[in-house]
Every structure is written in C-alpha cells, then in structure tokens.
Write a protein that holds these residues in place. Structure first.
Motif, short mmCIF file in Angstrom:
data_model
loop_
_atom_site.label_atom_id
_atom_site.label_comp_id
_atom_site.label_asym_id
_atom_site.label_seq_id
_atom_site.Cartn_x
_atom_site.Cartn_y
_atom_site.Cartn_z
N GLY A 36 0.87 -1.36 -0.04
CA GLY A 36 -0.48 0.00 0.32
C GLY A 36 0.73 1.37 0.04
O GLY A 36 0.33 2.27 0.44
N ILE A 37 2.47 1.16 0.20
CA ILE A 37 2.87 2.50 -0.16
C ILE A 37 3.04 2.94 -1.08
O ILE A 37 3.49 2.54 -2.25
CB ILE A 37 4.63 1.96 0.31
N PRO A 38 2.47 3.87 -1.98
CA PRO A 38 3.03 5.01 -2.78
C PRO A 38 4.53 4.24 -3.42
O PRO A 38 5.40 4.81 -2.77
CB PRO A 38 2.87 6.69 -2.93
N SER A 61 7.92 5.63 -1.42
CA SER A 61 7.40 6.98 -0.98
C SER A 61 6.18 7.45 0.02
O SER A 61 4.77 7.85 -1.08
CB SER A 61 7.36 8.35 -1.60
N GLY A 62 5.96 7.68 1.10
CA GLY A 62 4.40 8.18 2.06
C GLY A 62 3.65 9.02 1.87
O GLY A 62 2.57 9.12 2.02
N GLU A 63 4.54 9.97 0.93
CA GLU A 63 4.06 11.38 0.83
C GLU A 63 3.18 11.10 -0.97
O GLU A 63 2.55 12.26 -1.45
CB GLU A 63 4.85 12.90 0.53
N VAL A 200 2.86 -1.36 6.28
CA VAL A 200 1.60 -1.12 5.65
C VAL A 200 0.92 0.30 5.95
O VAL A 200 0.73 0.09 6.87
CB VAL A 200 1.43 -2.80 6.15
N ILE A 201 0.86 0.11 4.53
CA ILE A 201 -0.85 1.45 4.58
C ILE A 201 -1.94 0.80 3.90
O ILE A 201 -2.48 0.36 2.99
CB ILE A 201 0.53 3.24 3.15
N PRO A 202 -2.94 0.43 4.91
CA PRO A 202 -4.16 -0.15 4.98
C PRO A 202 -4.88 0.97 3.83
O PRO A 202 -5.07 1.65 3.30
CB PRO A 202 -5.26 0.00 6.12
#
Length: 608
Positions: A36-38, A61-63, A200-202
């Motif tokens: 789920g991470i860009p 990049s989380g941003e 992980v970014i849900p």
C-alpha cells in the motif's frame, strides 16, 4: 541513534545487464506496492543485450511522490565493474549491500556509510543445482536481505511470486528458497539499519494498477479504433506495438473467424510509414510507433500525408539523440522534429501525455483528431513514461462515438448534388480550413478525385499556379489554427497573487510536482501549467500574461518548447527562463529546484 524514516526510501540495484535481475527487482517493487506504499521504479539499462551495467531504482514515498529521488539511500552493489562509482553515489548515512563471497577491497570502504555483506554466491551454490539458473537466482538473495532489513513481510513477497509465476510452482519454490536464505542470513547475523522502515498502509494502493505508458497507449489505440498497425522495432517504442499484438486478439475477437485488424512488422521505418499512409487514405485508422531515428526516416511520407491530407497517427517514444545517441535513455528532444516534420512549410498536431491515464486517453483521441483534421497526428511520449512501470488509477474509458470528421458517404454526396453543391476535395467549404473527403469504396461517381502530393488546386487537379499553391498552404495553416480550439487544453494550477509560474509537459510533471512543494517550503510559491498539446491554446498566453517570471522545464538542450512558445508570443517570451535537463536520466526535483534558485539569484539586482 537516528530514528528511521517511515516509508521514505530509495533503493538502487546495480547489476550487469543480462544477469537476470529484472525478475528480482520487479518482485521487490511489486511487494512494496502491495504493502500500500506509493512507489515508483526507474530502469537505467544499456543499449546492448548483456554485459554492460544497469541500474534499477525503487522509490517508496509515503507522501506519494513518484519522481526519481535525488539521493540513493541504499545501494545493492552487485556489479564489480561499477562498484567504486556506485558506492560513491550513496548518500552520507546510507547503506551499501554487497556479496561478501569475495572480500571487498579496502579502497571501496567509505566513512559515513554502513556496509552489510552477505554471501549470495555461496548461499545459492548450496541451494540451487549447477545450471544457468543459479547465476540469476543469486539476485533473489538481495530481495530477502532487503525484506528483512526494511520490513517487507515474506507473505507479501510470496503473494507477489504467486502473481508472477502462478502456473509455475517449481519456479516459485526455488525463488522463495533463495529469498528466504538472504532473509535468514541477515536475521541470524543481527544486522540492522536506521535509514527507514516500510510499513503497510491499509488500502494505500487500493484500486490502483501498475502499468507502462506504452501498454496504456496500446490499449488506448485499440479502443480508439486502430485497425492497421505497421511498425519496425526500435527502442523504446517496440513494446507499444508488442502490447497491441498481445491485446488485440483478446479485445477484438472476430465473429466470422476473420480479423478486423492487421499488424505488420515492416522491413524498415520507411515501409511502415508508407503502409499507414496508404491505409489512412483508404479510410482505416492507421498508426505506427517509433522513436527519433525512425521518425527521421519517415519525414518524406509524413510530408505526403500532410499535403495530401491523409489521417494517420505516430507514437513517438523519445530517447537521447542525435544519431544513435542514447537509445536506452530518456529525453524530450524530438518536439521540434515532430512539430515541423518533413520539408517545406508544415505544422503538426502533437498530443503530450503525462501519466498512464493520459497515455491511454490521448492515444484513443489521437485517431479522432487525425480524422477530424485529415492530417498526421503525433503522440509524444518518452522512455521514462513509456517503458518504466508506474502506479496509476485504473484506466478510464470515455464512451463516445468515433469522430470521422468531414467524411462523405454516397448518400451525403447525392444530397449535395440535389442541392447543387459540388464535391471539391481540397476546397474550404466551411471556413475552418478543413475540406471534405471521401474514401475508396464510395459508390457515388462524385466521390472520386486524384490524391496529390504535388502542387494541386482546390479540385485536386495538378497545378503549379502560384495562386493555387498559396491557397492550399494558407488553408492548411487555417486548419492547423482551427485545431487550437479542439486539442486538449493545458492543466493549470493557480493561486491568486502568485506571480511566478512553472510550465512543463510530459514526464516532467512528477518531478515538477515535488519541486513545487520544495520551493513552497523554501518560501517561493508557484503556479503551474501542464502543456498537453500543440498547437498552443489561448490558455498558454493567459498564463504568460498573469506571471512575471515563468520557468519552463523540459528535457532537451535547446529549449525546444520554449522556442515554440516564444515564436508564437514574442512579446511575452522574455518572461520565460528555461530549466533544462538533458543527461538522459529521469528528472529529479533537486535538478529543477537548483536551476530555479540559481536563475532567481542571478536575476537579482547587484548591490555595491
């Protein structure tokens, strides 16, 4: 001890071309995406088949930034020939991963950089039977090492392996064994790092896809009605035609056993352009894909299509030139060539995608523009956009009928005859510069005319009369100017009171997006305009008027887009400051920000 950043990481894998690293790099990239991470990837590969160095960069990049990162946080140094250079490129505080099956020379040790060695060759020699596959599976070991150090769950990697090799369980198992060997080795040794952790970014990439611009453009062409595809292989455009070969049988299945399309790999670029001009004349939606050298060879036939007013579409995936130049590097250096392709006075419509959905949709629309304006239309992409994998929202299809333009059938010609109107192939009937046309097979006797690439009059009759010639050239220019009202308008992001603007086009969009955030954080607010087509629309002039200084970012040495804008708006051209990147590598935000600040500083008045 520094606290690791969360989901902010740039990994560069340095290997030898042909060593089999593509599979391991894709697994690593897709695993990060699946978390789920860009993320984005950039493949810098050589122009030979194997042996020379290749670099593959993966940015998390989380941003949500997708451009190439300015610095390398982690270098997987798996190429002895470039190891000294690769280690030097790692930022202070960064990490070097290397195969310590052989001792690392002391002169390659750098202060301020962490080194982690692992015996990839020795591990694989124990796990994989002697075969050509063993050398390639060595790369899977660094996938496991990176997974442990940065927090990529092995279940995620297993899921990616299953997606990639779903029908080959033995391949999945052998790769997983090598990945797990790297993972367990660094775990048992207790190696750690404090650069970054991937979490992980849900639902972070929920609904998104991974694709290349060439694939997206191929699908757009199919939905745009392309039925004749003629091409000659050339990097970086070949995968566009290959994608059409893959998808057309799946998406356009014949009902009576006969195909409704033709894909021809011609003997050269000259033959391929001749075929699509002939197909366009016959009424088919015809296209080719090529790059700068191929476009150069096509110029004479492009001139024929322009002057005889025959629809056809050219996908130009730009690379570094001149001559052979940098055939596997990216650039935007063929804008001028496309804009005025062929000899004599010519001007062409160019559509310029900037992301995957734009590659899809502008490819689809290109055939409508070609038919509406009865002219060659160019879709200008580049290697970064065309061949690198991008995350994207799903491709969106606009359901609308094909625009065939002023194409007369037999019934319409009969109605014209009853009304006392005459079909004149090259006459401006409506005042917009666009004539009416017919195609072979029209049964009405009025439909016939002689197609001419030589001097002709409004009735398609041979003529060297100066007035006839000037009439045709003036009408062609009027047709081009009429296109300004129809081509895609620029995308403009503006804030009231801001007097500094940035213009870009194509794959420069992502680094400009990030550069604008950095400029804003440093105290310089900017407005932005993304050019999506030529000829220029009225919005371009409006943007120039609204700002005191405009920085125009493009990937060529000679400021080709700036020259086009200055030529059309000479009274405003002095506002433009060119920001040029032409080293063949995808643009970085730092490269843009640095040039803008340098230009701003040099423009300040000197004080005593």
């Amino acid at each position: 001890m520094d606290t690791p950043a969360i989901n902010d990481l740039n990994i560069c894998v340095a290997t030898e071309n042909g060593s089999g690293s593509a599979s391991s790099n894709n697994i690593l990239f897709k695993a990060i995406f699946k978390m789920g991470i860009p993320c984005s990837s950039k493949n810098m590969f050589p122009s030979n088949i194997q042996g020379l160095p290749t670099w593959y960069q993966i940015r998390a990049s989380g941003e949500g930034y997708l451009s190439r990162k300015d610095v390398i946080d982690v270098m997987v140094a798996f190429n002895d020939a470039t190891m000294a250079k690769d280690i030097h490129r790692v930022r202070d505080g960064g990490l070097v991963l290397y195969d310590d099956s052989t001792t690392l020379p002391a002169n390659l040790k750098r202060d301020g950089v962490q080194y982690i060695g692992f015996p990839a060759n020795k591990l694989v020699a124990k796990l994989v039977p002697a075969s050509p596959l063993r050398a390639k599976q060595r790369n899977m070991v660094y996938v496991g090492v990176l997974a442990y150090l940065f927090g990529i769950d092995m279940e995620v990697i297993k899921a990616v392996l299953e997606d990639t090799f779903g029908k080959k369980p033995a391949v999945i198992e052998s790769n997983l064994i090598c990945i797990d060997a790297g993972y367990q080795y660094v775990k048992e040794k207790g190696f750690t790092q404090n650069i970054s952790r991937l979490q992980v970014i849900p639902n972070g990439n929920k609904g998104k896809i991974l694709t290349e611009g060439n694939t997206a453009a191929a699908l757009g062409s199919i939905y745009g009605g392309a039925s004749v595809i003629c091409w000659y292989p050339i990097t970086p455009s070949s995968s566009l035609a290959e994608a059409m070969e893959f998808y057309l049988p799946k998406l356009r299945k014949p009902k009576d056993g006969k195909k409704t399309y033709a894909i021809v790999q011609a003997e050269d670029e000259i033959a391929s352009v001749g075929m699509i001009v002939g197909a366009g004349w016959a009424g088919a939606r015809a296209m080719t894909s090529t790059s700068g050298p191929g476009l150069s060879l096509m110029n004479e036939s492009i001139g024929l299509a322009y002057f005889a007013e025959i629809p056809c579409v050219f996908f130009i995936i730009q690379r570094g030139g001149p001559s052979t130049g940098l055939p596997t590097r990216t650039q935007q250096s063929d804008i001028s060539l496309m804009y005025g392709a062929s000899h004599g006075d010519t001007r062409h419509i160019i559509l310029i995608p900037h992301d995957m959905n734009a590659c899809f949709d502008l490819a689809r629309q290109s055939f409508n523009y070609a038919d509406r304006f009865q002219t060659p239309v160019f879709v200008a992409m580049d290697l970064d956009l065309g061949m690198n994998i991008w995350s994207s929202e799903p491709l969106k299809l606009q359901q609308e009928p094909f625009d065939l333009g002023k194409r007369l059938n037999a019934t319409q010609l009969e109605e014209w005859a009853k009304a006392g109107k005459k079909f004149r192939r090259y006459f401006d009937q409506d005042g917009d510069g666009i004539p009416y046309r017919t195609v072979p097979g029209n049964e009405n006797r009025m439909a016939s005319y002689f197609t001419r690439g030589s001097g002709h009059d409004a009735d398609a009759k041979y003529s060297e009369d100066e007035n006839d010639y000037k009439y045709i050239l003036d009408r062609l220019r009027k047709k081009f100017d009429s296109a300004r009202k129809f081509v895609p308008k620029p995308i403009v992001e503006r804030e009231k009171g801001v007097r500094t603007g940035i213009i870009c086009y194509g794959s420069s969009y992502e680094p400009v997006r990030e550069a604008r955030d950095r400029l804003k954080a440093a105290g310089l607010k900017t407005n932005h305009m993304l050019i999506r087509a030529l000829p220029l629309t009225s919005e371009v002039r409006d943007f120039l008027v609204e700002h005191d200084t405009i920085y125009l970012v493009e990937q060529n040495r000679d400021a080709q887009m700036a020259a086009i804008i200055k030529d059309e708006h000479p009274d405003l051209g002095m506002k433009i400051v060119s920001v040029l990147v032409y080293n063949g590598l995808p643009v970085t935000p730092k490269g843009i920000v640095g040039q803008i600040f340098d230009a701003a500083q040099s423009a300040q008045p000197k004080t005593a």
